[in-house]
Design a protein around this motif. Sequence first.
Motif, PDB file in Angstrom:
ATOM      1  N   ASN A 152     -11.067  -0.838   4.069  1.00 49.29           N
ATOM      2  CA  ASN A 152     -11.156  -0.958   5.517  1.00 49.29           C
ATOM      3  C   ASN A 152     -10.114  -0.058   6.178  1.00 49.29           C
ATOM      4  OD1 ASN A 152     -13.202  -2.968   5.478  1.00 49.29           O
ATOM      5  ND2 ASN A 152     -11.660  -4.534   5.063  1.00 49.29           N
ATOM      6  N   THR A 153     -10.282   0.175   7.464  1.00 49.87           N
ATOM      7  CA  THR A 153      -9.231   0.792   8.264  1.00 49.87           C
ATOM      8  C   THR A 153      -8.752  -0.226   9.289  1.00 49.87           C
ATOM      9  OG1 THR A 153     -10.898   1.803   9.713  1.00 49.87           O
ATOM     10  CG2 THR A 153      -9.998   3.163   7.931  1.00 49.87           C
ATOM     11  N   VAL A 154      -7.589   0.024   9.865  1.00 47.11           N
ATOM     12  CA  VAL A 154      -6.898  -1.002  10.643  1.00 47.11           C
ATOM     13  C   VAL A 154      -6.474  -0.471  12.007  1.00 47.11           C
ATOM     14  CG1 VAL A 154      -4.729  -2.313  10.767  1.00 47.11           C
ATOM     15  CG2 VAL A 154      -6.076  -2.300   8.641  1.00 47.11           C
ATOM     16  N   ILE A 155      -6.763  -1.252  13.042  1.00 45.90           N
ATOM     17  CA  ILE A 155      -6.132  -1.078  14.353  1.00 45.90           C
ATOM     18  C   ILE A 155      -5.168  -2.244  14.515  1.00 45.90           C
ATOM     19  CG2 ILE A 155      -6.435  -1.045  16.852  1.00 45.90           C
ATOM     20  CD1 ILE A 155      -9.185   0.158  16.440  1.00 45.90           C
ATOM     21  N   LEU A 156      -3.926  -1.964  14.823  1.00 51.06           N
ATOM     22  CA  LEU A 156      -2.902  -3.002  14.897  1.00 51.06           C
ATOM     23  C   LEU A 156      -2.370  -3.115  16.315  1.00 51.06           C
ATOM     24  CD1 LEU A 156       0.044  -4.352  14.620  1.00 51.06           C
ATOM     25  CD2 LEU A 156      -1.629  -4.975  12.880  1.00 51.06           C
ATOM     26  N   ARG A 157      -2.513  -4.301  16.865  1.00 56.05           N
ATOM     27  CA  ARG A 157      -1.910  -4.606  18.168  1.00 56.05           C
ATOM     28  C   ARG A 157      -0.773  -5.594  17.919  1.00 56.05           C
ATOM     29  NH1 ARG A 157      -0.041  -8.285  22.285  1.00 56.05           N
ATOM     30  NH2 ARG A 157      -0.677  -7.472  24.321  1.00 56.05           N
ATOM     31  N   HIS A 158       0.454  -5.106  18.051  1.00 60.09           N
ATOM     32  CA  HIS A 158       1.618  -5.956  17.793  1.00 60.09           C
ATOM     33  C   HIS A 158       2.002  -6.718  19.063  1.00 60.09           C
ATOM     34  CE1 HIS A 158       4.649  -7.440  15.224  1.00 60.09           C
ATOM     35  NE2 HIS A 158       4.808  -6.361  14.478  1.00 60.09           N
ATOM     36  N   ALA A 159       2.920  -7.669  18.899  1.00 58.74           N
ATOM     37  CA  ALA A 159       3.414  -8.444  20.025  1.00 58.74           C
ATOM     38  C   ALA A 159       4.087  -7.542  21.050  1.00 58.74           C
ATOM     39  CB  ALA A 159       4.405  -9.504  19.538  1.00 58.74           C
ATOM     40  N   ALA A 160       4.006  -7.938  22.323  1.00 62.68           N
ATOM     41  CA  ALA A 160       4.511  -7.092  23.398  1.00 62.68           C
ATOM     42  C   ALA A 160       6.012  -6.861  23.306  1.00 62.68           C
ATOM     43  CB  ALA A 160       4.155  -7.707  24.754  1.00 62.68           C
ATOM     44  N   GLN A 161       6.746  -7.756  22.641  1.00 59.43           N
ATOM     45  CA  GLN A 161       8.188  -7.569  22.545  1.00 59.43           C
ATOM     46  C   GLN A 161       8.600  -6.784  21.299  1.00 59.43           C
ATOM     47  OE1 GLN A 161       8.649 -11.999  22.193  1.00 59.43           O
ATOM     48  NE2 GLN A 161      10.492 -11.432  21.075  1.00 59.43           N
ATOM     49  N   CYS A 162       7.611  -6.279  20.555  1.00 59.57           N
ATOM     50  CA  CYS A 162       7.907  -5.557  19.308  1.00 59.57           C
ATOM     51  C   CYS A 162       7.364  -4.131  19.286  1.00 59.57           C
ATOM     52  CB  CYS A 162       7.329  -6.338  18.124  1.00 59.57           C
ATOM     53  SG  CYS A 162       8.085  -7.934  17.852  1.00 59.57           S
ATOM     54  N   PRO A 163       7.532  -3.369  20.350  1.00 59.80           N
ATOM     55  CA  PRO A 163       6.938  -2.022  20.335  1.00 59.80           C
ATOM     56  C   PRO A 163       7.607  -1.069  19.352  1.00 59.80           C
ATOM     57  CG  PRO A 163       8.305  -2.308  22.284  1.00 59.80           C
ATOM     58  CD  PRO A 163       8.199  -3.649  21.642  1.00 59.80           C
ATOM     59  N   GLU A 164       8.913  -1.202  19.141  1.00 58.97           N
ATOM     60  CA  GLU A 164       9.589  -0.238  18.273  1.00 58.97           C
ATOM     61  C   GLU A 164       9.339  -0.536  16.800  1.00 58.97           C
ATOM     62  OE1 GLU A 164      13.650   0.009  19.692  1.00 58.97           O
ATOM     63  OE2 GLU A 164      13.021   1.287  21.356  1.00 58.97           O
TER      64      GLU A 164
END
Length: 451
Positions: A152-164
Amino acid sequence: MGTFAVTDPSTGETVAEYPAATPEEIEAALATTHRTYQGWSHRTTVRERAAHARRLSELFIERQDELAKIINREMGKPIPQGIGEIQFASKISAAFADNAERWLADEQLEVADGLRTFFRYQGIGVILGVMPWNYPYYQVVRFAVPNLILGNTVILRHAAQCPESALALERLFLDAGFPNGAYVNVFSTHQQIADMIADDRVQGVSLTGSERAGAIVAEQAGRALKKCVLELGGSDVFLVLDTADIDSAVEHAVAGRMDNTGQSCIGSKRIVVIDRYYDEFAAKFTAAIGAQSYENGDYGPLSSDSATKTLTAQVGRAVEQGATILVGDNQPQGNVYTPSVISDITPSMDVYSEELFGPVAQLYRVSSDEEAIELANATPYGLGSVVVCDDLERAERVGDQLDVGMVFVNANGLGGPDVPFGGVKKSGYGREMGKVGMLEFANKKLYRFAK
């Protein structure tokens, strides 16, 4: 939500901001992961894909100091604990790499007509991951790595407070040799998450987060006929039934409650002790919780102002309804919340069925296994549990009657890089880690041969 921001919870200072993705960026993520899947899944082998996961494992260790500093700024995790999380993420990546060929080998089926019949496990397409802030690296790795090895391939949306940490992860996957479009980070809004779930190029979604977020994502996935895996909250029980070593039981209970400053879905939140051990256990447990030191790095600040306000309100409401604070004061200094123990909790109180996401333990006295089981199951959640009992057959009998996804006997934290993880009831459904986790988003393709 328009901005992803790094707000240091120890100071309240916002040190960096990143804009939400544009519609064009979301479309680019969908297009590139879909296009990459078609070659990644069909033109590479499990062994080739696993080699990248093995390199990823190495990169986590090479960059652990830098990575730990990032999450210390983002969500307050003490540096030594951050390094521990990174090292575990490394082990998970290595475990999937080491076991992938065996776990994904064709499964032969014995059938009545004797024809050659087997399952072959392959990818299904683009999988969207929506990940939380409390374990910024571990949570992503246990979702993304098995799916990438599967094809599979992955799109990852992380938590708003973890951009770095989100950007650092994307760089790690690229530097490990995964091709452009195999793992793509997006700073998407909630509406953009819904749009991606509905898009035909996305074939599944995995969310680790709150019960509320899980319900929303499950509804959206169901409407779009997409498979989803949900790892949600927990109010795990720690049962002390029979032990010749109270000190060990106390040590494990403290570790289970204080892990990640109490901000763990699988943390031991409800400590339930049989009468004969209660007084000794309660005295030693409260003393140990009271001895936890912020200055010595035993715990960090809670992750955000909102997390602190939520926990403070929950404990305050419990006290108003008749609960007793045995240690602690429910008076945080900024986001530093003093570890606490509360008791005298009854079923009529709100806290009886709530999850406390922070360093607050609930302490209960029971008189029998039956009462312990009834209390343990009196929660909408069903993630993990710990049963402390020298009689292992008794421990297993009790474990069989707990409505949970995991039972750890005589210790907390018995998870491992190749051990399945997941729960029941409002703790979600599906599994991560191990072979069963690797197969959640697999096409279990059936082959039958006439001759």
